[in-house]
Write an enzyme that holds these catalytic residues in place. Sequence first.
Site, PDB file in Angstrom:
ATOM      1  N   PRO A 237     -54.266   7.045 -23.920  1.00 14.24           N
ATOM      2  CG  PRO A 237     -55.366   5.317 -22.839  1.00 14.24           C
ATOM      3  CD  PRO A 237     -54.145   5.612 -23.634  1.00 14.24           C
ATOM      4  N   PRO A 238     -55.246   9.707 -21.596  1.00 16.67           N
ATOM      5  CG  PRO A 238     -56.911  11.311 -21.309  1.00 16.67           C
ATOM      6  CD  PRO A 238     -56.701   9.904 -21.754  1.00 16.67           C
ATOM      7  CB  THR A 240     -50.675   6.606 -20.732  1.00 20.56           C
ATOM      8  OG1 THR A 240     -50.780   7.477 -21.873  1.00 20.56           O
ATOM      9  CG2 THR A 240     -52.040   5.995 -20.459  1.00 20.56           C
ATOM     10  N   GLY A 241     -48.306   8.950 -19.804  1.00 25.72           N
ATOM     11  CA  GLY A 241     -46.884   9.280 -19.850  1.00 25.72           C
ATOM     12  C   GLY A 241     -46.372   9.736 -21.193  1.00 25.72           C
ATOM     13  CG  HIS A 459     -77.925  -0.505  -3.693  1.00 27.08           C
ATOM     14  ND1 HIS A 459     -78.832  -0.211  -4.683  1.00 27.08           N
ATOM     15  CD2 HIS A 459     -76.699  -0.341  -4.260  1.00 27.08           C
ATOM     16  CE1 HIS A 459     -78.190   0.109  -5.793  1.00 27.08           C
ATOM     17  NE2 HIS A 459     -76.883   0.050  -5.551  1.00 27.08           N
ATOM     18  CD  GLU A 460     -73.233  -0.036  -2.145  1.00 27.75           C
ATOM     19  OE1 GLU A 460     -72.457  -0.788  -2.782  1.00 27.75           O
ATOM     20  OE2 GLU A 460     -73.681   1.016  -2.629  1.00 27.75           O
ATOM     21  CG  HIS A 463     -73.827  -3.640  -6.100  1.00 23.54           C
ATOM     22  ND1 HIS A 463     -74.239  -3.816  -7.403  1.00 23.54           N
ATOM     23  CD2 HIS A 463     -74.262  -2.397  -5.733  1.00 23.54           C
ATOM     24  CE1 HIS A 463     -74.897  -2.741  -7.814  1.00 23.54           C
ATOM     25  NE2 HIS A 463     -74.927  -1.859  -6.805  1.00 23.54           N
ATOM     26  CG  ASP A 534     -75.633   0.496  -9.672  1.00 25.45           C
ATOM     27  OD1 ASP A 534     -74.439   0.835  -9.738  1.00 25.45           O
ATOM     28  OD2 ASP A 534     -76.216   0.230  -8.602  1.00 25.45           O
TER      29      ASP A 534
END
Length: 684
Positions: A237-238, A240-241, A459-460, A463, A534
């Site tokens: 992935p981008p 990652t080194g 709402h939060e 969650h 969501d």
Amino acid sequence: MENKNDMFNKTPKSGKPKMFRFNLYWMYGLIFIMLVALYMTNDSSGTKELGWTEFQKLAQENVFDKMTVYNKKNLVEATVKNGKTEQVFGNMDVSKIGVSPKVYVKIPSADKFSDFYDKAVADSHIDTQVRFEEGDDAIWNFLVSFGPIILLIGVWMFLMRRMSGGTGAGPGGVFSVGKAKAQLFDKDNDRKVTFKDVAGLAEAKQEVEEIVSFLKNPEKYTELGGKIPKGALLVGPPGTGKTLLAKAVAGEANVPFFSLSGSDFVEMFVGVGASRVRDLFRQAKEKSPCIVFIDEIDAVGRARGKNANMNSNDERENTLNQLLTEMDGFGSNSGVIILAATNRADILDKALLRAGRFDRQIHVELPDLNERKEIFGVHLRPIKIDESVDAEFLARQTPGFSGADIANVCNEAALIAARNGKKFVQKEDFMNAVDRIVGGLEKRSKITTEEERKCIANHEAGHATLSWLLEHANPLVKVTIVPRGKALGAAWYLPEERQITTREQLQDEMCATLGGRAAEELVLGKISTGASNDLERVTKQAYAMVVYFGMSDKLPNLNYYDSTGQDWGFTKPYSEETAKLIDTEVQKIINEQYDRAKRILSENKEGHSKLAQVLLDREVIYSEDVEHIFGKRAWISRSQEILELQEKANGKNKENADKEAEADATTENVTDTPTEENKTGKIA
């Protein structure tokens, strides 16, 4: 002594004479010589030399329009009037005479010419204009005649130099457009990156370190019949080194290192890509043994015949064909090792990935907990931190972060501390930096009404409640109703870094994600657009369960994913009837988890209401506040389980090390105990 490994012996110089090679500077010199020759052999048509007597006669007839007397040369240059050319040139062709014909006369002296001119004016009333000059400056005349041309050539040369400056191919302008743009690093370059600067990536480092070791000590491998890999492809992935690992190779290997991007081969001109590939490998062969690093190779290595533009003769394909030939064709590239990086290995051409070209595919994945700790250790070195900063704690707070993300966290923390006038970067600054990167910039200036705040808080809180009460939901860290980025509220979790995921785990995650919309409907009796993100995440997750993971009751054990990435979305591997069934199954999964979320919230209505009220009062709450309301979670998180196992392993390793140290100390004491003979001074 002759080297055993012939592949690292540079190709001996051929005894054949070198072929003639054109240099653009020769063209510049040739143009200059032609200009000088043109000036020196200027066509004399339209000019005529007259004797002094003949000139006096014509001057008295008022034939000349103006005269220029050069005192030092005793020369007169006279321009003939229009309509008087026949008296001077006779029946000469008009085209040869020119527009302003001139005559040149050698005079006895300037004084005698002045006497003649004064007398001619008095006797014949001539109106010829006369000008006296000291002498004719050849250099000045040359500059006046050819100065504009020389200036244009100079500007052209300057532009060509500027155009060719970035190619690394020296002068040549547009003639060097087919030259490779690779940057060369050798032992004389100032390199700063080594393998010590690359934290984590133990397996990937081992693979590339072996290549560097082979270059430094080839006999170690060739004595056993081993051959160095022709190429290695870094996949991951981008962030990652991958490129950092290549920089470390450049810093460690004592051989020339060519670095360029895959897009450097692509140009607007046809055939340039293939030409640059040939030139790159020509340069590499001249400096072999060496390493060639191609970053983002997917720009030129995309699978042939599958391009989106449907062009049957794509320039990229010609470049790829040349690259394939150079990497493993009939020609020999002994001593040239190809190192490439990409995050889209699935779209690369199969011929590029085969053994003999890229013998090794090195996967560089996102760092785990221990690797993140090492990466934090590297990036914390130049930062002034106090004792509150713990690399292990920061590593636990950043699951899923890449090496580039961690570097960004450290930099943001330093900027936040400097903004607040601190002398050291503290733990709080790092946590704010993580919040800044994950959630976006905090916007306390954004005005919200009381009704909107109540909706956001419920709402939060929905969650947070479900993530706390569901076994497989990600552990909660922090909840806020302060707007950040585009979101009006946010909840932070510690995602479980699972190696495999079960259906129950996916269902719990979906249920917790739908908790916000469910809380709005239960408490406020209406729903809002705040749950759009969501719903998007849940829909993608449910679709993946049905289409990719085979977790549907009516479509079990089926996978419709094309891992080659070559269908371009033009076809579907299922019928319209199956597509309708997929939509039905996705809707069923989402509805089941939504009803489940409402049921759990209804059963814990009191705790949810308390949590929402605390959010309204304090705007930010942490996992400790949720634990105070709902009690301690009944399940241990996977991250905590891994930490406990690691602590046990470290304890055992330390215990074993202590036992070995004690055993070594005992052995030394026994060995060093003097004998009776030694005590009495006798030789044992």
